[in-house]
Design a protein around this motif. Structure first.
Motif, PDB file in Angstrom:
ATOM      1  N   LEU A 293      -1.854  10.543   3.250  1.00 35.47           N
ATOM      2  CA  LEU A 293      -0.936  11.516   2.661  1.00 35.47           C
ATOM      3  C   LEU A 293       0.514  11.275   3.071  1.00 35.47           C
ATOM      4  O   LEU A 293       1.442  11.564   2.313  1.00 35.47           O
ATOM      5  CB  LEU A 293      -1.350  12.934   3.062  1.00 35.47           C
ATOM      6  CG  LEU A 293      -2.656  13.466   2.482  1.00 35.47           C
ATOM      7  CD1 LEU A 293      -2.968  14.834   3.064  1.00 35.47           C
ATOM      8  CD2 LEU A 293      -2.579  13.540   0.974  1.00 35.47           C
ATOM      9  N   HIS A 294       0.700  10.735   4.261  1.00 35.12           N
ATOM     10  CA  HIS A 294       2.059  10.550   4.763  1.00 35.12           C
ATOM     11  C   HIS A 294       2.780   9.377   4.105  1.00 35.12           C
ATOM     12  O   HIS A 294       3.973   9.182   4.335  1.00 35.12           O
ATOM     13  CB  HIS A 294       2.025  10.356   6.283  1.00 35.12           C
ATOM     14  CG  HIS A 294       1.463  11.531   7.013  1.00 35.12           C
ATOM     15  ND1 HIS A 294       0.992  11.455   8.315  1.00 35.12           N
ATOM     16  CD2 HIS A 294       1.270  12.818   6.624  1.00 35.12           C
ATOM     17  CE1 HIS A 294       0.544  12.636   8.688  1.00 35.12           C
ATOM     18  NE2 HIS A 294       0.706  13.479   7.691  1.00 35.12           N
TER      19      HIS A 294
ATOM     20  N   LEU B  86       2.390   8.754   0.603  1.00 40.36           N
ATOM     21  CA  LEU B  86       2.403   8.932  -0.846  1.00 40.36           C
ATOM     22  C   LEU B  86       3.816   8.961  -1.416  1.00 40.36           C
ATOM     23  O   LEU B  86       4.072   8.409  -2.489  1.00 40.36           O
ATOM     24  CB  LEU B  86       1.657  10.219  -1.226  1.00 40.36           C
ATOM     25  CG  LEU B  86       0.153  10.240  -0.934  1.00 40.36           C
ATOM     26  CD1 LEU B  86      -0.445  11.573  -1.352  1.00 40.36           C
ATOM     27  CD2 LEU B  86      -0.559   9.096  -1.632  1.00 40.36           C
ATOM     28  N   VAL B  87       4.725   9.623  -0.724  1.00 41.75           N
ATOM     29  CA  VAL B  87       6.107   9.698  -1.222  1.00 41.75           C
ATOM     30  C   VAL B  87       6.734   8.306  -1.235  1.00 41.75           C
ATOM     31  O   VAL B  87       7.453   7.939  -2.170  1.00 41.75           O
ATOM     32  CB  VAL B  87       6.935  10.672  -0.361  1.00 41.75           C
ATOM     33  CG1 VAL B  87       8.392  10.668  -0.812  1.00 41.75           C
ATOM     34  CG2 VAL B  87       6.352  12.083  -0.460  1.00 41.75           C
TER      35      VAL B  87
ATOM     36  N   GLU C 170       5.499   6.328  -4.196  1.00 42.37           N
ATOM     37  CA  GLU C 170       6.074   6.756  -5.465  1.00 42.37           C
ATOM     38  C   GLU C 170       7.433   6.111  -5.703  1.00 42.37           C
ATOM     39  O   GLU C 170       7.782   5.775  -6.833  1.00 42.37           O
ATOM     40  CB  GLU C 170       6.195   8.282  -5.478  1.00 42.37           C
ATOM     41  CG  GLU C 170       6.618   8.860  -6.813  1.00 42.37           C
ATOM     42  CD  GLU C 170       6.608  10.371  -6.808  1.00 42.37           C
ATOM     43  OE1 GLU C 170       6.941  10.961  -7.849  1.00 42.37           O
ATOM     44  OE2 GLU C 170       6.261  10.968  -5.770  1.00 42.37           O
TER      45      GLU C 170
ATOM     46  N   GLN D 122      -2.130   9.242  -5.709  1.00 47.93           N
ATOM     47  CA  GLN D 122      -1.351  10.478  -5.681  1.00 47.93           C
ATOM     48  C   GLN D 122      -2.250  11.716  -5.792  1.00 47.93           C
ATOM     49  O   GLN D 122      -1.824  12.823  -5.452  1.00 47.93           O
ATOM     50  CB  GLN D 122      -0.325  10.482  -6.820  1.00 47.93           C
ATOM     51  CG  GLN D 122       0.746   9.406  -6.731  1.00 47.93           C
ATOM     52  CD  GLN D 122       1.710   9.628  -5.578  1.00 47.93           C
ATOM     53  OE1 GLN D 122       1.880  10.749  -5.117  1.00 47.93           O
ATOM     54  NE2 GLN D 122       2.327   8.559  -5.108  1.00 47.93           N
TER      55      GLN D 122
ATOM     56  N   ALA E 147      -2.672  14.172  -2.806  1.00 50.20           N
ATOM     57  CA  ALA E 147      -1.759  15.270  -2.503  1.00 50.20           C
ATOM     58  C   ALA E 147      -2.322  16.613  -2.952  1.00 50.20           C
ATOM     59  O   ALA E 147      -1.896  17.664  -2.461  1.00 50.20           O
ATOM     60  CB  ALA E 147      -0.401  15.019  -3.166  1.00 50.20           C
ATOM     61  N   ARG E 148      -3.297  16.596  -3.883  1.00 51.04           N
ATOM     62  CA  ARG E 148      -3.838  17.843  -4.431  1.00 51.04           C
ATOM     63  C   ARG E 148      -5.341  18.002  -4.221  1.00 51.04           C
ATOM     64  O   ARG E 148      -5.867  19.108  -4.389  1.00 51.04           O
ATOM     65  CB  ARG E 148      -3.556  17.927  -5.943  1.00 51.04           C
ATOM     66  CG  ARG E 148      -2.110  17.724  -6.319  1.00 51.04           C
ATOM     67  CD  ARG E 148      -1.863  18.019  -7.806  1.00 51.04           C
ATOM     68  NE  ARG E 148      -2.753  17.306  -8.697  1.00 51.04           N
ATOM     69  CZ  ARG E 148      -2.533  16.064  -9.133  1.00 51.04           C
ATOM     70  NH1 ARG E 148      -1.460  15.393  -8.702  1.00 51.04           N
ATOM     71  NH2 ARG E 148      -3.378  15.481  -9.963  1.00 51.04           N
TER      72      ARG E 148
END
Length: 204
Positions: free
Chosen positions: A46-47, A49-50, A53, A99, A102-103
């Motif tokens: 998760l760390h 993912l940004v 992108e 991605q 993230a959800r």
């Protein structure tokens, strides 16, 4: 100095017994489980993912994606996509699938990816749709569990109680102690015969 012109503070790490927290501008922005093993690396997808992108090339440089720390279905998806459309074009739909983390929890994403692989010619849009359907199913199951009525016991039969109340109100209740004949194990007052054949209570 005007506080509005202050530069953001650099992140700092706070060590606890079981975790390490990363704090920036007074807020915890990440937490990691703490390991006491020599040379251990604990990475959270998760760390990253940004970063993915904005910089898709980081996919080959972030250890969490590069060193086999993901469930086997995810690297298998990347290989399938790259074999079909090429390494550069295959990386973009693969990042779209990542991605989802993230959800959705990792297990749900893995299940959606495995379903796409089993169907052949996996497609990112179809995998994303599958993950959303799984989430809806999980929410429906949780809602059903929360609203399911509790088990109820059968109501007692109060007709016998009502019958007793009716008898009591009519004065028909009798004293069992007066009407019940003496039986075995229920001694009566002993009586003796006195002079002249008269009967009287026994006593000293």
């Amino acid at each position: 100095m005007n506080s509005n012109n202050q530069q953001p503070q650099l992140p700092i790490s706070l060590g606890y017994v079981d975790r390490v927290a990363v704090v920036a501008d007074g807020q915890v922005i990440a937490t990691h489980p703490r390991s006491y093993g020599r040379g251990d690396k604990i990475l959270d997808p998760l760390h990253f993912l940004v970063v993915l992108e904005r910089k898709p090339a980081a996919l080959d440089h972030a250890p969490v994606y590069r060193d086999g720390q993901l469930p086997p279905a995810l690297p298998a998806l990347r290989r399938a996509l790259e074999e079909r459309v090429g390494p550069s074009a295959g990386a973009k739909p693969y990042i779209r699938v990542l991605q989802l983390l993230a959800r959705h929890p990792m297990g749900r994403v893995e299940q959606a990816v495995a379903s796409g692989l089993a169907a052949g010619a996996p497609d990112a849009a179809r995998i994303i749709a599958t993950a959303e359907r799984l989430a809806e199913a999980d929410r429906g199951t949780s809602a059903e569990t929360m609203t399911r009525p509790a088990a109820t016991a059968a109501l007692p039969d109060l007709s016998r109680f009502d019958h007793l109340l009716t008898r009591s109100s009519r004065g028909d209740e009798t004293d069992d102690r007066r009407e019940r004949p003496a039986g075995d194990g229920q001694p009566q007052d002993a009586q003796t015969s006195g002079p002249a054949g008269r009967v009287g209570p026994a006593g000293p």
